[in-house]
Design a protein around this motif. Structure first.
Motif, PDB file in Angstrom:
ATOM      1  N   THR A 199      -1.112  -1.441  84.673  1.00  0.00           N
ATOM      2  CA  THR A 199      -0.478  -2.047  83.495  1.00  0.00           C
ATOM      3  C   THR A 199       0.279  -0.983  82.716  1.00  0.00           C
ATOM      4  N   ASP A 200       1.505  -1.321  82.311  1.00  0.00           N
ATOM      5  CA  ASP A 200       2.302  -0.376  81.523  1.00  0.00           C
ATOM      6  C   ASP A 200       2.765  -1.027  80.225  1.00  0.00           C
ATOM      7  N   GLU A 201       3.323  -0.208  79.348  1.00  0.00           N
ATOM      8  CA  GLU A 201       3.890  -0.686  78.082  1.00  0.00           C
ATOM      9  C   GLU A 201       5.396  -0.494  78.102  1.00  0.00           C
ATOM     10  N   GLY A 202       5.998  -0.772  79.249  1.00  0.00           N
ATOM     11  CA  GLY A 202       7.423  -0.520  79.447  1.00  0.00           C
ATOM     12  C   GLY A 202       8.314  -1.650  79.009  1.00  0.00           C
ATOM     13  N   ILE A 203       9.488  -1.702  79.644  1.00  0.00           N
ATOM     14  CA  ILE A 203      10.522  -2.636  79.211  1.00  0.00           C
ATOM     15  C   ILE A 203      10.236  -4.066  79.626  1.00  0.00           C
ATOM     16  N   GLY A 204       9.341  -4.261  80.577  1.00  0.00           N
ATOM     17  CA  GLY A 204       9.030  -5.614  81.024  1.00  0.00           C
ATOM     18  C   GLY A 204      10.125  -6.214  81.892  1.00  0.00           C
ATOM     19  N   LEU A 255       9.170  -9.688  78.972  1.00  0.00           N
ATOM     20  CA  LEU A 255      10.288  -8.815  78.627  1.00  0.00           C
ATOM     21  C   LEU A 255      10.026  -8.105  77.296  1.00  0.00           C
ATOM     22  N   GLY A 256      10.132  -6.780  77.323  1.00  0.00           N
ATOM     23  CA  GLY A 256       9.935  -5.981  76.129  1.00  0.00           C
ATOM     24  C   GLY A 256       8.493  -5.650  75.803  1.00  0.00           C
ATOM     25  N   ARG A 257       7.540  -6.149  76.627  1.00  0.00           N
ATOM     26  CA  ARG A 257       6.121  -5.931  76.304  1.00  0.00           C
ATOM     27  C   ARG A 257       5.327  -5.335  77.465  1.00  0.00           C
ATOM     28  N   GLY A 258       5.979  -5.023  78.562  1.00  0.00           N
ATOM     29  CA  GLY A 258       5.287  -4.365  79.656  1.00  0.00           C
ATOM     30  C   GLY A 258       4.950  -5.298  80.809  1.00  0.00           C
ATOM     31  N   SER A 259       4.324  -4.707  81.840  1.00  0.00           N
ATOM     32  CA  SER A 259       4.045  -5.439  83.082  1.00  0.00           C
ATOM     33  C   SER A 259       2.682  -5.038  83.635  1.00  0.00           C
ATOM     34  N   THR A 260       2.111  -5.958  84.408  1.00  0.00           N
ATOM     35  CA  THR A 260       0.893  -5.672  85.169  1.00  0.00           C
ATOM     36  C   THR A 260       1.131  -6.065  86.620  1.00  0.00           C
ATOM     37  N   PHE A 261       1.018  -5.089  87.518  1.00  0.00           N
ATOM     38  CA  PHE A 261       1.109  -5.341  88.950  1.00  0.00           C
ATOM     39  C   PHE A 261      -0.294  -5.248  89.527  1.00  0.00           C
ATOM     40  N   THR A 262      -0.676  -6.252  90.309  1.00  0.00           N
ATOM     41  CA  THR A 262      -2.021  -6.315  90.871  1.00  0.00           C
ATOM     42  C   THR A 262      -1.966  -6.320  92.390  1.00  0.00           C
ATOM     43  N   PHE A 263      -2.612  -5.328  92.974  1.00  0.00           N
ATOM     44  CA  PHE A 263      -2.729  -5.171  94.425  1.00  0.00           C
ATOM     45  C   PHE A 263      -4.101  -5.720  94.823  1.00  0.00           C
ATOM     46  N   GLN A 264      -4.114  -6.803  95.570  1.00  0.00           N
ATOM     47  CA  GLN A 264      -5.357  -7.480  95.923  1.00  0.00           C
ATOM     48  C   GLN A 264      -5.644  -7.354  97.410  1.00  0.00           C
ATOM     49  N   LEU A 265      -6.924  -7.095  97.736  1.00  0.00           N
ATOM     50  CA  LEU A 265      -7.344  -6.897  99.125  1.00  0.00           C
ATOM     51  C   LEU A 265      -8.678  -7.606  99.363  1.00  0.00           C
ATOM     52  N   PRO A 266      -8.935  -8.031 100.595  1.00  0.00           N
ATOM     53  CA  PRO A 266     -10.265  -8.587 100.906  1.00  0.00           C
ATOM     54  C   PRO A 266     -11.303  -7.474 100.966  1.00  0.00           C
TER      55      PRO A 266
END
Length: 269
Positions: A199-204, A255-266
């Motif tokens: 999770t970041d606090e970037g540009i979204g 937009l303007g509030r950041g993003s969360t990328f989730t890498f999911q595995l079994p």
């Protein structure tokens, strides 16, 4: 379209002529589509060949550059001036960034040619995530990083190198698209499925742009991202690797509030 008349040719009226024009239009559209598909296939092949050539040509020089920078940092080539010591971390970080892009290009070319074979091994997700973070520590040096990890190991069966490619890509993207000093968090969990969330606090990312994020060579261009370097391969490659592990890579962003990328595995059963 050619019409041949004969003694048994039926009478053609306006309706028949309209239908023939429609047939001719459909045939023309089909031929155009075939031609266009051939051109697209040719361009895709050219891109893959370029990735192969460019990555291999860049790999050697960048290895030499990084080697000498490391020697300078260690003092093996003599004492440096105070000004040189100040700029050296930046040079090392930039060489790491280029090496990272070259690695993405190599892996993308392998994937396109069907040569990207996973070498899965039993591994601890927590330990692998720590190694991935260590691999991009220079890129994260200007940000506040927190890692939320369980005390116990999370057992998964993965290709360790390819797993780290995904996590390092998510971390480097978080750093590139967040201002200096911003907070980046990594959360590792293993309930029912294994997850690594960055999770970041970037540009979204705008909602309408999110479906295009995971396409090859696609970069979301805005005024905020004009000076951000990249190949447009990272997220596409990362999702493909995730899916080769029977997992997935997803995004949640405002937009303007950041993003969360989730890498999911079994989890290993």
């Amino acid at each position: 379209m050619i019409m041949l008349s004969g003694p048994f040719t039926p009478l053609f009226g306006e309706d028949e002529a309209v239908r023939l024009r429609q047939y001719a239009g459909s045939i023309t559209a089909g031929l155009d589509r075939v031609s266009l598909n051939q051109r697209i296939a040719s361009l895709e092949k050219a891109k893959t060949e370029f990735l192969n050539v460019a990555s291999h040509e860049l790999r050697g020089p960048m290895t030499v550059i990084k080697g000498y920078l490391t020697m300078l940092e260690a003092g093996s080539l003599g004492e440096l001036s105070a000004q040189s010591r100040q700029v050296l971390p930046l040079l090392i970080a930039k060489s790491d960034e280029v090496n990272w892009m070259v690695e993405q290009m190599v892996e993308a070319a392998r994937l396109e040619e069907g040569r990207l074979a996973l070498k899965k091994l039993p591994a601890d997700l927590v330990a692998l995530t720590d190694l991935a973070i260590e691999g991009v520590s220079e890129m994260l040096s200007k940000h506040q990083l927190t890692v939320d990890r369980p005390a116990r190991a999370i057992e998964v069966e993965v290709d360790p190198d390819r797993f780290q490619i995904v996590v390092r890509n998510l971390l480097s993207n978080a750093a590139k698209y967040s201002p200096a000093g911003a907070h980046i968090s990594v959360r590792v969990t293993g309930n029912h499925v294994a997850r690594v969330a960055v999770t970041d606090e970037g540009i979204g990312i705008a909602e309408e742009d999110q479906p295009r994020l995971f396409r090859r060579f696609v970069r979301i261009e805005t005024k905020s991202t004009e000076r951000v370097s990249g190949t447009g391969l990272g997220l596409w490659l990362s999702r493909e690797i995730a899916r080769m592990h029977d997992g997935d890579l997803t995004v949640e962003s405002t937009l303007g509030r950041g993003s969360t990328f989730t890498f999911q595995l079994p989890l290993t059963r």
